[in-house]
Write a protein that holds these residues in place. Structure first.
Motif, PDB file in Angstrom:
ATOM      1  N   UNK A 147      49.741  80.865 106.345  1.00 48.83           N
ATOM      2  CA  UNK A 147      49.718  82.030 107.241  1.00 48.83           C
ATOM      3  C   UNK A 147      50.430  83.237 106.642  1.00 48.83           C
ATOM      4  N   UNK A 148      51.503  83.022 105.902  1.00 49.09           N
ATOM      5  CA  UNK A 148      52.262  84.160 105.361  1.00 49.09           C
ATOM      6  C   UNK A 148      51.534  84.843 104.206  1.00 49.09           C
ATOM      7  N   UNK A 149      50.527  84.165 103.632  1.00 47.87           N
ATOM      8  CA  UNK A 149      49.817  84.737 102.486  1.00 47.87           C
ATOM      9  C   UNK A 149      48.471  85.364 102.866  1.00 47.87           C
ATOM     10  N   UNK A 150      48.190  85.498 104.160  1.00 57.69           N
ATOM     11  CA  UNK A 150      46.882  85.962 104.598  1.00 57.69           C
ATOM     12  C   UNK A 150      46.525  87.329 104.013  1.00 57.69           C
ATOM     13  N   UNK A 151      47.408  88.307 104.149  1.00 55.93           N
ATOM     14  CA  UNK A 151      47.100  89.665 103.687  1.00 55.93           C
ATOM     15  C   UNK A 151      46.941  89.710 102.173  1.00 55.93           C
ATOM     16  N   UNK A 152      47.838  89.026 101.477  1.00 57.21           N
ATOM     17  CA  UNK A 152      47.745  89.001 100.010  1.00 57.21           C
ATOM     18  C   UNK A 152      46.452  88.326  99.567  1.00 57.21           C
ATOM     19  N   UNK A 153      46.148  87.172 100.161  1.00 58.33           N
ATOM     20  CA  UNK A 153      44.938  86.442  99.775  1.00 58.33           C
ATOM     21  C   UNK A 153      43.677  87.251 100.065  1.00 58.33           C
ATOM     22  N   UNK A 154      43.647  87.917 101.217  1.00 55.71           N
ATOM     23  CA  UNK A 154      42.474  88.737 101.565  1.00 55.71           C
ATOM     24  C   UNK A 154      42.285  89.877 100.572  1.00 55.71           C
ATOM     25  N   UNK A 155      43.380  90.499 100.168  1.00 54.81           N
ATOM     26  CA  UNK A 155      43.295  91.657  99.277  1.00 54.81           C
ATOM     27  C   UNK A 155      42.753  91.291  97.902  1.00 54.81           C
ATOM     28  N   UNK A 156      42.871  90.010  97.523  1.00 53.09           N
ATOM     29  CA  UNK A 156      42.372  89.584  96.216  1.00 53.09           C
ATOM     30  C   UNK A 156      41.192  88.623  96.334  1.00 53.09           C
ATOM     31  N   UNK A 157      40.610  88.580  97.538  1.00 59.01           N
ATOM     32  CA  UNK A 157      39.394  87.795  97.718  1.00 59.01           C
ATOM     33  C   UNK A 157      39.590  86.293  97.686  1.00 59.01           C
ATOM     34  N   UNK A 158      40.818  85.828  97.956  1.00 68.44           N
ATOM     35  CA  UNK A 158      41.101  84.393  97.985  1.00 68.44           C
ATOM     36  C   UNK A 158      40.837  83.868  99.395  1.00 68.44           C
ATOM     37  N   UNK A 159      40.004  82.852  99.493  1.00 69.54           N
ATOM     38  CA  UNK A 159      39.665  82.307 100.802  1.00 69.54           C
ATOM     39  C   UNK A 159      40.445  81.025 101.075  1.00 69.54           C
ATOM     40  N   UNK A 160      41.123  80.999 102.198  1.00 64.55           N
ATOM     41  CA  UNK A 160      41.846  79.809 102.646  1.00 64.55           C
ATOM     42  C   UNK A 160      41.546  79.601 104.125  1.00 64.55           C
ATOM     43  N   UNK A 161      42.067  78.525 104.667  1.00 72.28           N
ATOM     44  CA  UNK A 161      41.910  78.286 106.103  1.00 72.28           C
ATOM     45  C   UNK A 161      42.484  79.454 106.895  1.00 72.28           C
ATOM     46  N   UNK A 162      43.642  79.967 106.458  1.00 74.83           N
ATOM     47  CA  UNK A 162      44.316  81.037 107.198  1.00 74.83           C
ATOM     48  C   UNK A 162      43.573  82.363 107.111  1.00 74.83           C
ATOM     49  N   UNK A 163      42.960  82.673 105.960  1.00 77.88           N
ATOM     50  CA  UNK A 163      42.212  83.924 105.853  1.00 77.88           C
ATOM     51  C   UNK A 163      40.941  83.873 106.691  1.00 77.88           C
ATOM     52  N   UNK A 164      40.396  82.679 106.877  1.00 79.38           N
ATOM     53  CA  UNK A 164      39.165  82.538 107.655  1.00 79.38           C
ATOM     54  C   UNK A 164      39.431  82.565 109.153  1.00 79.38           C
ATOM     55  N   UNK A 165      40.506  81.919 109.577  1.00 78.33           N
ATOM     56  CA  UNK A 165      40.763  81.801 111.018  1.00 78.33           C
ATOM     57  C   UNK A 165      41.917  82.670 111.511  1.00 78.33           C
ATOM     58  N   UNK A 166      42.645  83.285 110.595  1.00 76.69           N
ATOM     59  CA  UNK A 166      43.720  84.187 110.988  1.00 76.69           C
ATOM     60  C   UNK A 166      45.092  83.538 110.982  1.00 76.69           C
ATOM     61  N   UNK A 167      46.114  84.367 110.753  1.00 77.47           N
ATOM     62  CA  UNK A 167      47.484  83.873 110.678  1.00 77.47           C
ATOM     63  C   UNK A 167      47.966  83.317 112.017  1.00 77.47           C
ATOM     64  N   UNK A 168      47.631  84.014 113.100  1.00 77.21           N
ATOM     65  CA  UNK A 168      48.100  83.573 114.417  1.00 77.21           C
ATOM     66  C   UNK A 168      47.515  82.211 114.790  1.00 77.21           C
ATOM     67  N   UNK A 169      46.213  82.021 114.550  1.00 77.73           N
ATOM     68  CA  UNK A 169      45.588  80.742 114.862  1.00 77.73           C
ATOM     69  C   UNK A 169      46.188  79.639 113.996  1.00 77.73           C
ATOM     70  N   UNK A 170      46.479  79.955 112.737  1.00 77.98           N
ATOM     71  CA  UNK A 170      47.068  78.962 111.830  1.00 77.98           C
ATOM     72  C   UNK A 170      48.452  78.550 112.301  1.00 77.98           C
ATOM     73  N   UNK A 171      49.233  79.497 112.830  1.00 74.19           N
ATOM     74  CA  UNK A 171      50.554  79.167 113.378  1.00 74.19           C
ATOM     75  C   UNK A 171      50.419  78.340 114.655  1.00 74.19           C
ATOM     76  N   UNK A 172      49.394  78.636 115.457  1.00 73.54           N
ATOM     77  CA  UNK A 172      49.135  77.818 116.651  1.00 73.54           C
ATOM     78  C   UNK A 172      48.762  76.390 116.243  1.00 73.54           C
ATOM     79  N   UNK A 173      47.945  76.288 115.201  1.00 73.63           N
ATOM     80  CA  UNK A 173      47.532  74.974 114.720  1.00 73.63           C
ATOM     81  C   UNK A 173      48.733  74.180 114.220  1.00 73.63           C
TER      82      UNK A 173
END
Length: 303
Positions: A196-222
């Protein structure tokens, strides 16, 4: 003062000469030690032995080899990430060739050392090795495939590591599956915030993770959901007296499980923009609470 000291610690401003320890993932050895320790104690029914410490050595070496492989495969991204300035590769302290040599020395060492035990233990270590490769390296690179990143961490930390420890003294067929399903939940609960903490960085460099796809807030809820699931599984195991739980253990330690849910909610709160410091501090507090609760459980279990 305490917060300032903690911030300096996690930003590598206190032990600046020990950067090489961070490069080999020293601070994450405990992440592997904990499920290994639990698996060993419920299997061998003893808190310490030479086999346990020898197993710790293998897990430490394997963890370090995995971290070095991660540095190698992520070198270009790490150069752009200020939180990875400690990487010896990013700093140019060691070369890519030297890193590969160090990786293979560690990787082969943990496999050779595994022959001290049995084939089942070796198979678990080989399974962890395979996951390390497919998680980090192309064309697989599961860490960049939403869902497979979670699956890889759950299988490695929550299943194969305690399974390896269990196999030292007990046959795999008798492995307490429900108990270690809760371990998978707890470890995923700690892993989700790191994405979740890497969402903005990963998005800016085109890195896809669970958190970039579903969002940091949802990942923290999960993450919180995984903790609740882990607690529910253990309470159910105690109520139904499924090994290694029994009703007495439920009475003596069940209340700690309930508190754990609130500790998670307070120190790893659900946030759309979790910060590195918040996640690092909250994860340490939650993991420490879980470690103490687990130790109390194991001591009562053995008595």
């Amino acid at each position: 003062m305490t917060n300032q000291t903690f911030n300096r610690l996690i930003n590598n401003e206190i032990f600046t000469r020990l950067t090489w320890l961070r490069f080999i993932g020293f601070e994450f050895w405990m992440v592997g030690f904990t499920p290994f320790f639990i698996g060993y104690v419920v299997s061998a029914k003893e808190l310490y032995s030479f086999d346990l410490f020898f197993g710790f050595l293998i897990i430490a070496i394997l963890t370090s080899s995995t971290f070095i492989l991660n540095h190698i495969c992520d070198i270009e991204l790490d150069k752009k990430n200020p939180r990875k300035e400690f990487s010896l590769l990013v700093r140019g302290t060691i070369s890519l060739k030297t890193s590969w040599i160090l990786f293979w020395i560690l990787q082969l060492s943990c496999i050779i050392l595994s022959f001290r035990f049995n084939l089942e233990f070796l198979y678990c270590i080989l399974g962890l090795t395979v996951i390390s490769f497919v998680y980090n390296m192309e064309p697989f690179r599961f860490k960049s495939r939403p869902g497979l990143d979670l699956l890889s961490n759950g299988l490695s930390l929550g299943l194969l590591i305690p399974l390896a420890a269990w196999s030292i003294d007990q046959p795999l067929i008798e492995f307490p599956k429900l108990f270690f399903l809760s371990t998978i939940c707890y470890l995923l609960a700690l892993y989700c915030p790191t994405m979740a903490i890497d969402v903005e960085f990963d998005k800016s460099f085109g890195v896809e993770t669970f958190a970039t796809k579903f969002g940091a807030e949802f990942t923290m809820k999960l993450s919180w959901f995984f903790t609740i699931c882990g607690v529910f599984i253990l309470l159910l195991s105690g109520y139904l007296e499924i090994y290694p739980w029994n009703f007495d253990l439920l009475i003596w330690t069940g209340w700690l499980l309930i508190i754990e849910i609130f500790v998670h909610y307070i120190y790893l709160p659900i946030s759309p923009n979790p910060t590195y410091n918040m996640v690092a501090k909250g994860s340490i507090i939650l993991a420490t609470f879980e470690a103490v609760a687990t130790l109390i459980f194991l001591i009562i279990f053995l008595s």
